[in-house]
Write a protein that holds these residues in place. Structure first.
Motif, PDB file in Angstrom:
ATOM      1  N   UNK A 183       0.836  -1.215   0.000  1.00 31.02           N
ATOM      2  CA  UNK A 183       0.000   0.000   0.000  1.00 31.02           C
ATOM      3  C   UNK A 183       0.869   1.263   0.000  1.00 31.02           C
ATOM      4  N   UNK A 184       0.378   2.273  -0.682  1.00 34.12           N
ATOM      5  CA  UNK A 184       1.144   3.526  -0.725  1.00 34.12           C
ATOM      6  C   UNK A 184       0.185   4.725  -0.748  1.00 34.12           C
ATOM      7  N   UNK A 185       0.605   5.785  -0.051  1.00 36.07           N
ATOM      8  CA  UNK A 185      -0.207   7.008   0.037  1.00 36.07           C
ATOM      9  C   UNK A 185       0.633   8.187  -0.456  1.00 36.07           C
ATOM     10  N   UNK A 186      -0.057   9.275  -0.837  1.00 42.67           N
ATOM     11  CA  UNK A 186       0.650  10.420  -1.430  1.00 42.67           C
ATOM     12  C   UNK A 186       0.206  11.740  -0.797  1.00 42.67           C
ATOM     13  N   UNK A 198       0.699  10.550   9.998  1.00 41.62           N
ATOM     14  CA  UNK A 198      -0.431   9.632   9.761  1.00 41.62           C
ATOM     15  C   UNK A 198       0.077   8.390   9.021  1.00 41.62           C
ATOM     16  N   UNK A 199       0.995   8.590   8.083  1.00 41.16           N
ATOM     17  CA  UNK A 199       1.589   7.460   7.355  1.00 41.16           C
ATOM     18  C   UNK A 199       2.303   6.524   8.316  1.00 41.16           C
ATOM     19  N   UNK A 206       4.155   6.814   2.972  1.00 43.98           N
ATOM     20  CA  UNK A 206       3.577   8.112   2.603  1.00 43.98           C
ATOM     21  C   UNK A 206       4.618   8.827   1.739  1.00 43.98           C
ATOM     22  N   UNK A 207       4.332   8.940   0.452  1.00 45.20           N
ATOM     23  CA  UNK A 207       5.292   9.586  -0.452  1.00 45.20           C
ATOM     24  C   UNK A 207       4.988  11.076  -0.497  1.00 45.20           C
ATOM     25  N   UNK A 235       0.224  -0.509  -4.479  1.00 45.31           N
ATOM     26  CA  UNK A 235      -1.228  -0.259  -4.521  1.00 45.31           C
ATOM     27  C   UNK A 235      -1.522   1.131  -3.955  1.00 45.31           C
ATOM     28  N   UNK A 236      -1.822   2.118  -4.816  1.00 47.81           N
ATOM     29  CA  UNK A 236      -2.121   3.472  -4.314  1.00 47.81           C
ATOM     30  C   UNK A 236      -3.442   3.475  -3.553  1.00 47.81           C
ATOM     31  N   UNK A 237      -3.440   4.150  -2.400  1.00 50.16           N
ATOM     32  CA  UNK A 237      -4.595   4.088  -1.514  1.00 50.16           C
ATOM     33  C   UNK A 237      -5.262   5.440  -1.331  1.00 50.16           C
ATOM     34  N   UNK A 238      -4.477   6.432  -1.003  1.00 47.37           N
ATOM     35  CA  UNK A 238      -5.050   7.743  -0.669  1.00 47.37           C
ATOM     36  C   UNK A 238      -4.078   8.851  -1.061  1.00 47.37           C
ATOM     37  N   UNK A 239      -4.656   9.981  -1.445  1.00 45.31           N
ATOM     38  CA  UNK A 239      -3.858  11.185  -1.697  1.00 45.31           C
ATOM     39  C   UNK A 239      -4.398  12.267  -0.757  1.00 45.31           C
ATOM     40  N   UNK A 240      -3.493  12.943  -0.072  1.00 44.44           N
ATOM     41  CA  UNK A 240      -3.928  14.028   0.823  1.00 44.44           C
ATOM     42  C   UNK A 240      -3.454  15.343   0.232  1.00 44.44           C
ATOM     43  N   UNK A 241      -4.417  16.149  -0.171  1.00 44.31           N
ATOM     44  CA  UNK A 241      -4.110  17.478  -0.710  1.00 44.31           C
ATOM     45  C   UNK A 241      -4.300  18.500   0.401  1.00 44.31           C
TER      46      UNK A 241
END
Ligand code: PLP
Length: 507
Positions: A183-186, A198-199, A206-207, A235-241
């Motif tokens: 899993x990966x988040x951005x 949070x990552x 968390x990239x 596997x992309x999971x979430x993006x936080x803008x």
């Protein structure tokens, strides 16, 4: 303490707070104590016998106040504001007086239902899409969390659990631990530290992708990263803008990020911890672009909406995604209305079990100030920032480093970083105003944020005079030092000359 004494102590405490807030400008913004100052002033053990409250109130002035940084002072310009208001303080008192822990509807129906009401009021005030309202037929709604950090973590955890479930369905051959490991988040490198945290807490990579030169995070950057990661089997999971980054209050491009998130079925969360209040202002309508396409968002009422800390609003488009992820039941938590279809048990929307009756202070604040009053305060912050920005731009020794955004101006002394660093150091030593430094692309700058309970134009004049006179003083001292250094160099040449002469003589 009985009720009679409580009335006396309580009334004295209200006077104490009102006196403090009315006279807050008399205090240096920063305390003058050293680390460990309090420890020797207080006994090592709690008192064995009860003490009288007047003594305790006296001690607050004697030992506590010297160690207070005066966040409600208009001379506070560090971080982002945390504006309180009198009605919010009253709300805190009454809520604490009820002393409830509202984790489920039955634990105090008013706590849950008032929260639904004020979250819908707030969503309408901010012009959020209808699907975030409890009163809408859909599965969306709002909840009050303690902080932006908690809201982000809830979004990351919910997105993670939903992604794991989906992947298990689509790839039954993969083990759960294999899935979790991929899993990966951005987010962007301009996002608040709470995103990276949070990552860590959610045990998901968390990239932090580089924002563009204008400090905005856009879909093209996200797309490149996702394409590369998907190709590598992740596997992309979430993006936080972010709308209103902590450094410069930059606004990420939600529309372009939403397009990529929709394409890859990635949860899109918006952290609008500070700037969210501005959604209420017609002149800031641009900020709301794309919010109809996000899965969740958060905004701190305790920043510039005059509700005292802690109070962070969070909305989710589909609360089932959160509730399904966090629903851990026990027989003692069950009640006859807990089917969640009509009325939520908010414990399923948050990390702790227990929850405060925060909605009461929100309700009292909204009713006392009205939508008009709340908008007026935010506009006042913006006007004061414009006043400050004008002063910076009119002085050739300074430069603005990013466009003013809401109540934040980022500026620096022209020239190398050393001057700005010296200026900030000097201002901190003098304690008349408080600003923090930030850095971008190797350039040091200062963040001037409009803060305090009731800032006025005269406070901005005060701050500006302090800043520019201190820069003048630094420049004058530098000149004197340079002259002295020059004299010493001259003298040392002279000396070297003398020594030479002496040696020549000796020889
Ligand atoms: N996000 C942004 C953009 C912020 O500026 C801040 C704090 O200022 C936070 C998150 C963290 O807020 P909290 O202290 O409510 O977790």
């Amino acid at each position: 303490m009985n009720a009679k004494e409580f009335r006396e102590f309580g009334k004295a405490a209200v006077d104490f707070v009102a006196d403090y807030l009315e006279n807050i400008r008399e205090n240096d913004i920063l305390p003058s104590v050293e680390p460990g100052y309090l420890l020797p002033l207080l006994p090592k053990k709690m008192p064995e016998t009860p003490e009288a409250w007047p003594e305790i109130l006296t001690d607050i002035n004697r030992v506590i106040k010297p160690g207070i940084t005066h966040w409600q002072s208009p001379n506070m310009h560090a971080y982002f504001p945390t504006c309180i208001s009198y009605p919010s303080l009253v709300g805190e008192l009454i809520a604490t007086g009820y002393g409830i822990v509202g984790f489920s509807w039955i634990c105090s129906p008013a706590c849950t239902e008032l929260e639904m009401v004020v979250m819908d009021w707030l969503a309408k005030f901010l012009h959020l899409p209808k699907h975030f309202l409890h009163e809408d037929d859909g599965p969306g709604g709002g909840v009050i969390q303690g902080s932006a950090s908690e809201s982000v973590l809830v979004a990351v955890l919910a997105a993670r659990e939903q992604a794991v479930r989906k992947e298990r369905e689509n790839h039954p051959e993969m083990s759960e631990s294999d899935i979790r490991g991929k899993l990966i988040a951005y987010s962007s490198d301009q996002s608040n530290s709470c995103i990276e945290k949070a990552g860590l807490l959610a045990a998901i990579r968390m990239k932090l992708l580089p924002a563009d030169e204008d400090l905005i995070f856009r879909g093209a950057t996200l797309q490149k990263a996702i394409e590369k990661d998907v190709a590598a089997g992740l596997i992309p999971v979430i993006c936080i803008a972010t709308l209103g980054t902590t450094g410069t209050c930059a606004y990420d491009d939600i529309e372009s990020l939403a397009s990529i998130c929709e394409q890859y079925q990635v949860w899109l969360h918006v952290d609008a911890a500070y700037a969210g209040g501005a959604f209420a202002l017609d002149e800031c309508a641009e900020l709301r672009r794309g919010l109809d396409r996000v899965d969740s968002l958060n905004f701190n009422l305790h920043k510039f909406m005059q509700v005292s800390f802690d109070c962070a609003a969070m909305w989710v488009r589909d609360a089932n995604n959160v509730v399904d992820s966090f629903n851990v039941d026990r027989i003692y938590l069950k009640h006859k209305h807990d089917d969640q279809t009509k009325i939520p048990d908010f414990r399923h929307w948050q990390i702790p079990l227990g929850r405060r009756f925060r909605a009461l202070k929100v309700w009292i604040t909204f009713r006392t100030l009205g939508a008009e009053g709340l908008r007026a305060t935010m506009r006042k912050h913006i006007d004061l920032a414009i006043q400050f920005e004008r002063a910076v731009k009119a002085d050739k020794r300074f430069e603005v480093v990013a466009p003013r955004a809401l109540g934040l101006v980022c500026f620096r002394a022209k020239g190398d970083n050393e001057i700005t660093a010296q200026l900030q150091h000097r201002l901190m030593e003098r304690k008349k105003i408080y600003m923090v430094k930030a850095e971008h692309c190797g350039r040091l700058f200062l963040r001037f944020s409009i803060c305090g309970m009731d800032p006025k134009p005269s406070d901005i004049e005060f701050a500006w005079t302090e800043i520019e006179t201190q820069l003048t003083a630094i420049c004058a001292e530098d000149q004197v030092n340079a002259r002295k250094a020059g004299d010493i160099t001259d003298l040392s040449h002279h000396l070297t000359g003398l020594q030479l002469t002496n040696e020549t003589l000796r020889r």
